[in-house]
Design a protein around this motif. Structure first.
Motif, PDB file in Angstrom:
ATOM      1  N   HIS A 101      -5.254  63.599 -37.365  1.00 36.07           N
ATOM      2  CA  HIS A 101      -4.273  64.988 -37.051  1.00 36.07           C
ATOM      3  C   HIS A 101      -3.178  65.105 -36.725  1.00 36.07           C
ATOM      4  O   HIS A 101      -2.045  65.710 -36.851  1.00 36.07           O
ATOM      5  CB  HIS A 101      -5.907  66.070 -37.515  1.00 36.07           C
ATOM      6  N   VAL A 102      -3.313  64.480 -35.734  1.00 38.09           N
ATOM      7  CA  VAL A 102      -1.962  65.123 -34.112  1.00 38.09           C
ATOM      8  C   VAL A 102      -0.728  63.943 -35.303  1.00 38.09           C
ATOM      9  O   VAL A 102       0.328  64.562 -35.251  1.00 38.09           O
ATOM     10  CB  VAL A 102      -2.107  64.226 -32.919  1.00 38.09           C
ATOM     11  N   PHE A 103      -0.451  62.792 -36.228  1.00 33.83           N
ATOM     12  CA  PHE A 103       0.021  62.432 -36.067  1.00 33.83           C
ATOM     13  C   PHE A 103       0.218  62.927 -37.933  1.00 33.83           C
ATOM     14  O   PHE A 103       1.659  62.934 -38.019  1.00 33.83           O
ATOM     15  CB  PHE A 103      -0.138  60.672 -36.094  1.00 33.83           C
ATOM     16  N   PHE A 104      -0.468  63.192 -38.630  1.00 40.26           N
ATOM     17  CA  PHE A 104      -0.130  63.744 -40.300  1.00 40.26           C
ATOM     18  C   PHE A 104      -0.772  64.629 -40.554  1.00 40.26           C
ATOM     19  O   PHE A 104      -2.070  65.017 -39.928  1.00 40.26           O
ATOM     20  CB  PHE A 104      -1.307  62.328 -41.044  1.00 40.26           C
ATOM     21  N   ARG A 105      -0.411  65.969 -40.349  1.00 39.72           N
ATOM     22  CA  ARG A 105      -0.922  67.169 -40.422  1.00 39.72           C
ATOM     23  C   ARG A 105      -1.494  67.499 -41.584  1.00 39.72           C
ATOM     24  O   ARG A 105      -1.946  68.415 -42.045  1.00 39.72           O
ATOM     25  CB  ARG A 105       0.489  68.256 -39.766  1.00 39.72           C
TER      26      ARG A 105
END
Lengths: 269, 396
Positions: free
Chosen positions: A167-171
């Motif tokens: 989730h940090v990299f792909f919202r």
């Protein structure tokens, strides 16, 4: 293997931090609510009431005995809440991640542990309910329960590690996750008996039946129900073992992914 | 000092990708796979190598955006280097922004324990130190209030108190002394001095040159992510101030002319010794200028002017080359302008030079406000503008 030891040691050193974060997670969840922590007891009561009332109304004859159904739902809740809460494990702690150094795995770990405590509270309500309804609890099998809970916790941690770091990299993870969890719920024998999907698969060919247990929740639910409501699954133990193995593999995979991504959290947040 | 090296970086580099807006989505990631991504990269640090021994205090200076905070984050472990290595021995307490890491909903007390646990200290140890922290932070009445109700000063005090009292081996301090009242700053400085005495290592980032020069053993000067210099605090602060002066002056700088002759180099310094741009009161200044003429040019003139740091003209003059035996420019040559001392108030000034001809309306080459210098005032006295001897007396 050495790095696994190091990781565990680094987590152990910060056990105070884990405790504080777990407390904080629980506190924030019930912040501002009147019943506070009692919600973790009240929620399962509501589940039991709602499901038993409406399933009786909607369906002719329940697909599952109420005790089996409620057991399944409470067990499923643990996984589902872990997955949802883990979205915020890193992204919701930007301040901590950007400004302080500690093993990042502590963040999803404390999310899972907070939910585990919640789950255990629900478990108490469940046990009371099972006792009142004179469910067929297998007292002799109760010592197995910690192993099953531990395995589910491992599964949840693997999942939380993967979800929180992704989730940090792909919202998009947030939007995707809801659908994945819903699909997973319907693929797992929560709301219907285990025999139904196994029967469907058997039509495809006998070889495909054990594949159902690649879903770790299939085996976990089977064993939980065996212990708590005395429903022995009509499958070889090795199939259930497959589910347990997959659960631990997901822990491994999730943690490896997390550790790979973890150095770059600071850049993205 | 021959204590062991506790902080060491080798070729430390950090690259960031500048994103247009928002965070990455699945869509942009998929598109990124299809066509090579065009995210703009930015090197916040490039090839930084240095080491710090136990007990040393290293100051880090540089303009905004020079990479100071990135460097501290890499040392603290909150960022990971793109290239190079970083090694820090012992427990680090980092004050990257005071009180960051505090959770606004938790009380002061809870945050103290949270911080301690992040540092890996046990609850028992923290309980022992708790009293000292509260006392140092002067927050006894408010310690059980959520920190979101704290003023920024209270935030800073608690942050500093915790960071010091966890008794780290290495302390990283970023711009701490910029906030808080004077009395508390004094207290912090005292505590830092005590910390140094106990052979602990400190890295300090600050824009307060006076303080950083006073407390650092050595200073690392960063510019645009690269090490511009490392060594004696006084020397580094001078270098930094000159650099800042220069970059401020660059905004007012103007260069023009026909270029038939050009000023190739201007060196400013004291009458003797190495070049510098800061001068004491009344110190003689020598300005050496090299020029080159592409063709013989008769009747050259040399213009010189002084402006204040806002560009306002203070002095301007022209001198015919003939007055010192330079009847015409031909090929390369050098001239020297000597100023016995400038009777000006302490401050930053900009010097301009031009090469021109008495016969021509447009100069060959003019460098307006291109050379910054800093003048110190007379010791023990101060005045504004130009120095005028004054003599007051009573009469009648």
């Amino acid at each position: 293997m050495k790095s696994v030891q190091e990781l565990i040691r680094s987590l152990w050193i910060r056990r105070e931090l884990v405790a504080i974060l777990v407390q904080r997670n629980l506190k924030i969840r019930y912040k501002g609510s009147v019943l506070g922590f009692f919600w973790s007891l009240a929620s399962p009561v509501f589940f039991i009431v709602i499901y038993s009332t409406f399933l009786k109304l909607v369906t002719k004859g329940m697909p599952l005995p109420i005790s089996t159904l409620v057991t399944g739902i409470i067990i499923w809740q643990f996984l589902s809440l872990c997955a949802h809460d883990s979205l915020a494990a890193i992204v919701g702690n930007v301040n901590l991640v950007k400004k302080t150094a500690f093993p990042r795995l502590i963040l999803p770990l404390s999310t899972v542990l907070a939910n585990l405590i919640n789950f255990l509270m629900s478990g108490l309500v469940l046990l009371v309910f099972l006792a009142v309804t004179r469910a067929n609890v297998q007292l002799s099998l109760l010592p197995l329960l910690p192993v099953v809970i531990l395995t589910q916790t491992a599964l949840c941690l693997g999942l939380a590690a993967a979800v929180s770091s992704a989730h940090v990299f792909f919202r998009d993870t947030e939007h995707l996750l809801g659908h994945v969890i819903l699909a997973w719920l319907f693929l797992s024998p929560v709301l219907y008996p285990l025999e139904r999907p196994l029967g469907l698969l058997a039509k495809l060919g006998a070889w495909s039946v054990p594949l159902y247990f690649l879903n770790p929740m299939a085996g976990l639910l089977a064993v939980y129900r065996m212990i708590l409501v005395g429903e022995y699954p009509a499958v070889p133990p090795s199939w259930v073992g497959l589910s347990f193995a997959v659960a631990w593999l997901i822990l491994g995979g999730g943690v490896v992914l997390f550790q790979k991504l973890q150095p770059w959290f600071g850049d993205e947040l | 000092m021959t204590t062991p090296v506790v902080i060491e970086t080798k070729g430390l580099s950090k690259r960031f990708f500048l994103q247009q807006s928002g965070s990455r989505t699945l869509k942009s990631a998929v598109l990124g796979l299809l066509r090579p991504h065009r995210r703009r990269e930015f090197w916040a640090l490039r090839d930084v190598t240095f080491s710090v021994r136990r007990g040393e205090t290293l100051g880090i200076i540089g303009a905004n955006g020079s990479g100071k905070s990135t460097l501290l984050s890499l040392l603290a472990g909150t960022l990971t280097p793109t290239r190079g290595t970083v090694r820090v021995e012992g427990r680090i307490s980092s004050l990257l922004e005071l009180g960051a890491g505090f959770h606004p909903e938790l009380t002061g007390r809870e945050n103290v324990f949270l911080w301690g646990s992040i540092m890996g200290l046990s609850r028992a140890t923290m309980r022992e130190r708790f009293e000292r922290i509260v006392e140092f932070a002067e927050l006894r009445e408010y310690i059980d209030q959520p920190v979101k109700f704290y003023s920024s000063g209270m935030y800073v005090r608690l942050g500093f108190a915790v960071a010091v009292e966890v008794d780290p081996d290495v302390m990283l301090v970023d711009e701490v002394l910029a906030v808080g009242d004077l009395a508390f700053q004094k207290k912090c400085l005292d505590r830092m001095a005590e910390f140094r005495k106990r052979d602990k290592t400190m890295l300090i980032v600050s824009h307060d040159m006076r303080t950083i020069q006073a407390i650092s053993h050595r200073i690392l000067f960063l510019d645009a992510g690269q090490v511009r210099g490392e060594g004696d605090p006084g020397e580094m602060v001078d270098r930094y101030e000159h650099h800042m002066l220069q970059s401020r002056a660059d905004a007012l700088r103007r260069e023009w002319g026909t270029r038939e002759a050009v000023i190739e180099r201007v060196e400013i310094g004291p009458a003797e010794g190495p070049l510098r741009s800061t001068f004491r009161w009344n110190e003689p200044i020598a300005i050496r200028m090299a020029y080159r003429a592409s063709q013989p040019l008769p009747r050259p003139c040399f213009a010189f002017s002084i402006s204040d740091s806002t560009g306002r003209l203070i002095h301007s003059s022209q001198t015919a080359g003939a007055s010192f035996g330079l009847d015409r420019l031909e090929g390369e040559g050098r001239v020297c302008l000597r100023l016995p001392g400038l009777p000006l108030a302490a401050g930053d000034y900009l010097l301009s030079f031009a090469l021109l001809s008495a016969d021509r309306p447009v100069p060959f080459h003019a460098l307006d406000r291109a050379f910054p210098i800093r003048l110190e005032g007379p010791p023990g006295a101060s005045f504004e503008g130009v120095f005028v001897p004054t003599c007051w007396e009573r009469y009648g």
